[in-house]
Design a protein around this motif. Sequence first.
Motif, PDB file in Angstrom:
ATOM      1  N   PHE A 180       0.835  -1.193   0.000  1.00  0.00           N
ATOM      2  CA  PHE A 180       0.000   0.000   0.000  1.00  0.00           C
ATOM      3  C   PHE A 180       0.875   1.250   0.000  1.00  0.00           C
ATOM      4  O   PHE A 180       1.889   1.320   0.699  1.00  0.00           O
ATOM      5  N   HIS A 181       0.453   2.246  -0.783  1.00  0.00           N
ATOM      6  CA  HIS A 181       1.133   3.537  -0.806  1.00  0.00           C
ATOM      7  C   HIS A 181       0.091   4.610  -1.075  1.00  0.00           C
ATOM      8  O   HIS A 181      -0.592   4.583  -2.102  1.00  0.00           O
ATOM      9  N   ASN A 182      -0.046   5.528  -0.127  1.00  0.00           N
ATOM     10  CA  ASN A 182      -1.081   6.557  -0.207  1.00  0.00           C
ATOM     11  C   ASN A 182      -2.447   5.888  -0.351  1.00  0.00           C
ATOM     12  O   ASN A 182      -2.822   5.091   0.499  1.00  0.00           O
ATOM     13  N   VAL A 183      -3.162   6.139  -1.433  1.00  0.00           N
ATOM     14  CA  VAL A 183      -4.493   5.542  -1.609  1.00  0.00           C
ATOM     15  C   VAL A 183      -4.465   4.357  -2.562  1.00  0.00           C
ATOM     16  O   VAL A 183      -5.516   3.870  -2.987  1.00  0.00           O
ATOM     17  N   ASN A 184      -3.280   3.860  -2.876  1.00  0.00           N
ATOM     18  CA  ASN A 184      -3.158   2.794  -3.866  1.00  0.00           C
ATOM     19  C   ASN A 184      -2.694   1.476  -3.261  1.00  0.00           C
ATOM     20  O   ASN A 184      -1.910   1.452  -2.309  1.00  0.00           O
ATOM     21  N   LEU A 185      -3.191   0.396  -3.844  1.00  0.00           N
ATOM     22  CA  LEU A 185      -2.763  -0.957  -3.521  1.00  0.00           C
ATOM     23  C   LEU A 185      -2.052  -1.529  -4.740  1.00  0.00           C
ATOM     24  O   LEU A 185      -2.575  -1.456  -5.863  1.00  0.00           O
ATOM     25  N   TYR A 186      -0.866  -2.114  -4.536  1.00  0.00           N
ATOM     26  CA  TYR A 186      -0.091  -2.689  -5.629  1.00  0.00           C
ATOM     27  C   TYR A 186       0.082  -4.189  -5.405  1.00  0.00           C
ATOM     28  O   TYR A 186       0.357  -4.630  -4.288  1.00  0.00           O
ATOM     29  N   PHE A 187      -0.070  -4.959  -6.478  1.00  0.00           N
ATOM     30  CA  PHE A 187       0.138  -6.403  -6.400  1.00  0.00           C
ATOM     31  C   PHE A 187       0.351  -6.943  -7.805  1.00  0.00           C
ATOM     32  O   PHE A 187       0.065  -6.284  -8.812  1.00  0.00           O
ATOM     33  N   GLY A 188       0.873  -8.166  -7.888  1.00  0.00           N
ATOM     34  CA  GLY A 188       1.103  -8.800  -9.184  1.00  0.00           C
ATOM     35  C   GLY A 188       0.456 -10.165  -9.249  1.00  0.00           C
ATOM     36  O   GLY A 188       0.256 -10.816  -8.213  1.00  0.00           O
ATOM     37  N   ASP A 189       0.110 -10.610 -10.466  1.00  0.00           N
ATOM     38  CA  ASP A 189      -0.450 -11.954 -10.596  1.00  0.00           C
ATOM     39  C   ASP A 189       0.602 -12.925 -11.121  1.00  0.00           C
ATOM     40  O   ASP A 189       1.736 -12.542 -11.437  1.00  0.00           O
ATOM     41  N   VAL A 190       0.244 -14.195 -11.193  1.00  0.00           N
ATOM     42  CA  VAL A 190       1.215 -15.234 -11.541  1.00  0.00           C
ATOM     43  C   VAL A 190       1.615 -15.202 -13.009  1.00  0.00           C
ATOM     44  O   VAL A 190       2.557 -15.894 -13.412  1.00  0.00           O
ATOM     45  N   TYR A 191       0.931 -14.389 -13.818  1.00  0.00           N
ATOM     46  CA  TYR A 191       1.264 -14.292 -15.236  1.00  0.00           C
ATOM     47  C   TYR A 191       1.990 -12.991 -15.564  1.00  0.00           C
ATOM     48  O   TYR A 191       2.005 -12.538 -16.710  1.00  0.00           O
ATOM     49  N   GLY A 192       2.574 -12.369 -14.542  1.00  0.00           N
ATOM     50  CA  GLY A 192       3.481 -11.257 -14.775  1.00  0.00           C
ATOM     51  C   GLY A 192       2.842  -9.909 -14.978  1.00  0.00           C
ATOM     52  O   GLY A 192       3.442  -9.029 -15.595  1.00  0.00           O
ATOM     53  N   ILE A 193       1.636  -9.709 -14.465  1.00  0.00           N
ATOM     54  CA  ILE A 193       0.969  -8.414 -14.598  1.00  0.00           C
ATOM     55  C   ILE A 193       0.992  -7.706 -13.246  1.00  0.00           C
ATOM     56  O   ILE A 193       0.591  -8.263 -12.230  1.00  0.00           O
ATOM     57  N   LEU A 194       1.466  -6.459 -13.249  1.00  0.00           N
ATOM     58  CA  LEU A 194       1.508  -5.632 -12.052  1.00  0.00           C
ATOM     59  C   LEU A 194       0.319  -4.670 -12.076  1.00  0.00           C
ATOM     60  O   LEU A 194       0.085  -3.980 -13.067  1.00  0.00           O
ATOM     61  N   TYR A 195      -0.427  -4.632 -10.969  1.00  0.00           N
ATOM     62  CA  TYR A 195      -1.649  -3.843 -10.896  1.00  0.00           C
ATOM     63  C   TYR A 195      -1.512  -2.708  -9.882  1.00  0.00           C
ATOM     64  O   TYR A 195      -0.794  -2.816  -8.884  1.00  0.00           O
ATOM     65  N   GLU A 196      -2.279  -1.648 -10.152  1.00  0.00           N
ATOM     66  CA  GLU A 196      -2.459  -0.553  -9.204  1.00  0.00           C
ATOM     67  C   GLU A 196      -3.957  -0.364  -9.001  1.00  0.00           C
ATOM     68  O   GLU A 196      -4.701  -0.126  -9.955  1.00  0.00           O
ATOM     69  N   TYR A 197      -4.390  -0.491  -7.762  1.00  0.00           N
ATOM     70  CA  TYR A 197      -5.808  -0.322  -7.442  1.00  0.00           C
ATOM     71  C   TYR A 197      -5.975   0.892  -6.548  1.00  0.00           C
ATOM     72  O   TYR A 197      -5.363   0.987  -5.480  1.00  0.00           O
TER      73      TYR A 197
END
Length: 204
Positions: free
Chosen positions: A166-183
């Motif tokens: 978590f950073h500020n209002v964002n959540l960051y995570f990645g899936d098993v197929y190599g995609i990095l997300y920002e929520y």
Amino acid sequence: IALSICAILKSTSASDRVEKWKTSVDGAVFSTPVIRQNTIYVGTENGNFLFINAETGTVIRTIPIGEPIRSSALILDKSLFVEAKGTLYCFDIETATEKYRIKTHRPQIDMLDPWDYFHTSPVENDGTVYFAGNDGAIYGVDPANGKVIKKIKTQENNPVRSSLTFHNVNLYFGDVYGILYEYNLSSNTLAIIYKTLAKKPSRP
């Protein structure tokens, strides 16, 4: 039965370390132990969650989960959160009584491949507990009652095994197929910010 060894090293200096104790447990340990008030909390591959005295190495309590535990526990006040096979369990840390559990879909998915040993550990942010289900979604849960208040789906329901940051209002995570997300937790919008793979690989 294969036994794992939990060892504690007591450091007196950089060059002088003494083994304090060694304890055999019922299965392999893939998660990082959590320590609180002289008690170590850790799960095993055989599906048991252990409370271990940090001074003596004695197992003082065992909670039988029944599924492999491949993530670290989360402790909030008097609640203990444990994830196993996409299900989040909440226990009273003093009595080991189960308060509730949240089971996600597609429970048949356990190990995606022979090297899939680690699961995403539950984390707390701003009063909400987040964990990764086996259905390609991140869940946000009210820790008081287990009510799901957020569900964040990945592209094509790709499973998540990464840490949740978590950073500020964002959540960051990645899936098993190599995609990095920002929520964005405020606007509830999901964005793909990076793809490490040009093509989605096949899984056995």
